[in-house]
Design an enzyme around this catalytic site. Structure first.
Site, PDB file in Angstrom:
ATOM      1  N   LYS A 155      -6.682   2.758   4.432  1.00 37.07           N
ATOM      2  CA  LYS A 155      -7.318   4.075   4.567  1.00 37.07           C
ATOM      3  C   LYS A 155      -7.118   4.949   3.340  1.00 37.07           C
ATOM      4  CE  LYS A 155      -7.571   8.128   7.590  1.00 37.07           C
ATOM      5  NZ  LYS A 155      -7.089   8.753   8.845  1.00 37.07           N
ATOM      6  N   HIS A 209       1.917   9.319   3.964  1.00 37.69           N
ATOM      7  CA  HIS A 209       1.179  10.580   3.942  1.00 37.69           C
ATOM      8  C   HIS A 209       1.392  11.312   2.624  1.00 37.69           C
ATOM      9  CE1 HIS A 209       1.255  10.705   8.625  1.00 37.69           C
ATOM     10  NE2 HIS A 209       0.184  10.087   8.169  1.00 37.69           N
TER      11      HIS A 209
END
Length: 380
Positions: free
Chosen positions: A251, A355
Site C-alpha cells: 500500500k 505508518h
C-alpha cells in the site's frame, strides 16, 4: 449478328462499366474521386458494386476526419478548445493513470480503487460535456452509492472524481478551479465494525479447521508482525536474511526489516517460532501456502487474500461468539490488535506498522469503546 449489349443502370457514385467489343464482356472500373484515376474491378458486377460502395464509405470517412481536424485546428487558432465529453475524457484519464502506474507513481491498489468511481461517472454522465457537469450530477452519484449502504465507497467516489477534474484542469479541458466534485459534501462513514480482543482472537484461532493450517499461519503472522492482509499473503521465505524478515508494504511502499526475535508477550511466541510453524514438508516459496491440493490450487501455491479472508470468516462463525449484524471484526482487525498489544509492551508501533505519522498509528490504538477505562483512585 452479335446481340446488343445490355444497358447497365449504375446508381453507385464513381462506378463505371465498359464493353469490350472484341469479347463482348463488360468490364467494371472505379474512379477515385480525389485523384481521378481509374481502377479495374474485373467482370463480376456484384463484386464490383460491393468494392465501389466500400471504397466510397472509406473515402467519405477520411474526408470527414480531415474536415474535423481542420475545424479543430481553426478553433485552437481562435483560442478555443473543442468540447470534450465525459466518456472521452475518462478514456484519457485512464491512460494517464496507467502511465503513472507503469512509472511507479501510483500504487496498484490505488489504481484498482479508481475503477468503480470511473464506471459510475461514465454510466451517469457519459454523453454530457465535461464542462457542463454540475455538483448536482456528482451528488446524485454519491447519494446512490450511500443509499446502498456503502458510505466508505461513497467517500472513494468523491475523492476519485475530484482527481478526475483536477487532471482535466491540468489538460486544459475545463477552466482553472472548475471542480464540481470538490463542491459536494464529504460523506460520513461511521465505522460499525468492532475491534478484535485477544480473547476473541484466541477463540477464532482455536476454531480453525485442521484442513486449513494456512489460516493459523496467516493469523499468527498477522498478530506477530502487525502487517496488512496482502503483505502477509506475499511473504516469502526468501524475504528472510540477516536474521530479519524483510517486507515491502504494497500500500505505502514502506520497507520494513523485522528482527526474528520479535516476541509477542500476549501469545508468548516469537516471529522466528511462527516462521518455523510455516515451514513444513511442502515445497513452497510462500510462508502462507496450501499444504494439500484442492480444486482451485496445488500444494505449495500461494494462498490468496480472498481465500484467507473467507477462511477467517468461517472460523469466526464457528467460534461461538455472536456479533451484531455488520459489526463482526474482519481479518484486518488483527493489525489493530497487534498494535495495541505491542504498545502495552512498549514497542515503537509506528515503525512496526509502517505508518508515516503517529496520528495514523493512534487510530489503530483506538478500541472503539470495546474495553472499560479503569479509573485510578490512588492518591499521590
Amino acid at each position: 449478328m452479335a446481340a446488343r449489349p445490355r444497358s447497365h443502370k449504375i446508381s453507385i457514385p464513381n462506378l463505371y462499366c465498359k464493353l469490350d467489343k472484341r469479347t463482348g464482356k463488360v468490364y467494371w472500373q472505379y474512379k477515385h474521386p480525389l485523384s481521378g484515376r481509374f481502377h479495374s474491378l474485373g467482370t463480376d458486377e456484384n463484386e464490383a458494386k460491393q468494392v465501389a460502395t466500400e471504397a466510397n464509405t472509406i473515402i467519405a470517412e477520411q474526408r470527414t476526419r480531415q474536415i474535423l481536424s481542420v475545424n479543430e485546428r481553426l478553433e485552437r487558432m481562435k483560442g478555443r478548445r473543442s468540447d470534450i465529453t465525459v466518456t472521452e475524457w475518462l478514456d484519457k484519464y485512464i491512460s494517464i493513470q496507467e502511465d503513472r502506474l507503469q512509472h511507479n507513481e501510483l500504487r496498484p491498489n490505488s489504481y484498482r480503487q479508481k475503477g468503480k468511481p470511473i464506471r459510475l461517472f461514465r454510466e451517469h454522465c457519459g454523453m454530457q460535456h465535461l464542462k457542463d457537469i454540475t455538483a448536482l450530477d456528482i451528488a446524485e452519484i454519491i447519494d446512490a452509492v450511500k443509499a446502498e449502504g456503502h458510505n466508505r465507497m461513497a467517500q472513494v467516489v468523491r475523492m476519485v472524481l475530484i482527481d478526475v477534474f483536477k487532471e482535466a484542469q491540468h489538460a486544459g479541458h475545463v477552466p482553472p478551479g472548475f471542480n464540481p466534485a470538490q463542491a459536494t459534501k464529504q460523506p460520513r462513514n461511521r465505522v460499525n465494525r468492532q475491534r478484535l480482543s485477544l480473547l476473541e482472537w484466541q477463540a477464532i484461532f482455536e476454531s480453525v479447521s485442521r484442513r486449513q493450517p494456512y489460516l493459523k499461519c496467516g493469523m499468527l503472522l498477522a498478530l506477530v508482525t502487525g502487517q496488512r492482509l496482502g503483505d502477509i499473503c506475499n511473504l516469502k521465505f526468501s524475504d528472510i536474511w540477516d536474521d530479519m524478515l524483510h517486507i515491502t508494504q504494497e500500500k505505502t511502499g514502506s520497507k520494513l526489516a523485522i528482527p526474528l526475535n520479535l516476541k509477542c508477550d500476549a501469545l508468548n511466541i516469537t516471529l522466528r517460532e511462527v516462521i518455523s510453524q510455516c515451514r513444513d514438508a511442502v515445497v513452497s516459496k510462500y510462508l502462507v501456502h496450501y499444504r494439500h491440493t484442492t480444486s482451485q490450487a496445488n500444494r505449495g501455491d500461494q494462498v490468496s487474500a480472498n481465500t484467507l479472508t473467507t477462511a477467517f470468516k468461517k472460523a469466526k462463525e464457528k467460534c461461538g461468539i455472536k456479533w451484531e449484524q455488520g459489526t463482526a471484526p474482519t481479518f484486518h482487525e488483527q493489525r489493530s490488535l497487534s498494535e495495541r498489544l505491542y504498545r502495552e509492551q512498549g514497542l515503537d508501533t509506528q515503525k512496526l506498522l509502517g505508518h508515516k505519522s503517529r496520528k495514523m498509528t493512534d487510530r489503530y490504538n483506538d478500541d472503539r469503546g470495546k474495553d472499560w477505562i479503569i479509573v485510578d483512585i490512588k492518591t499521590a
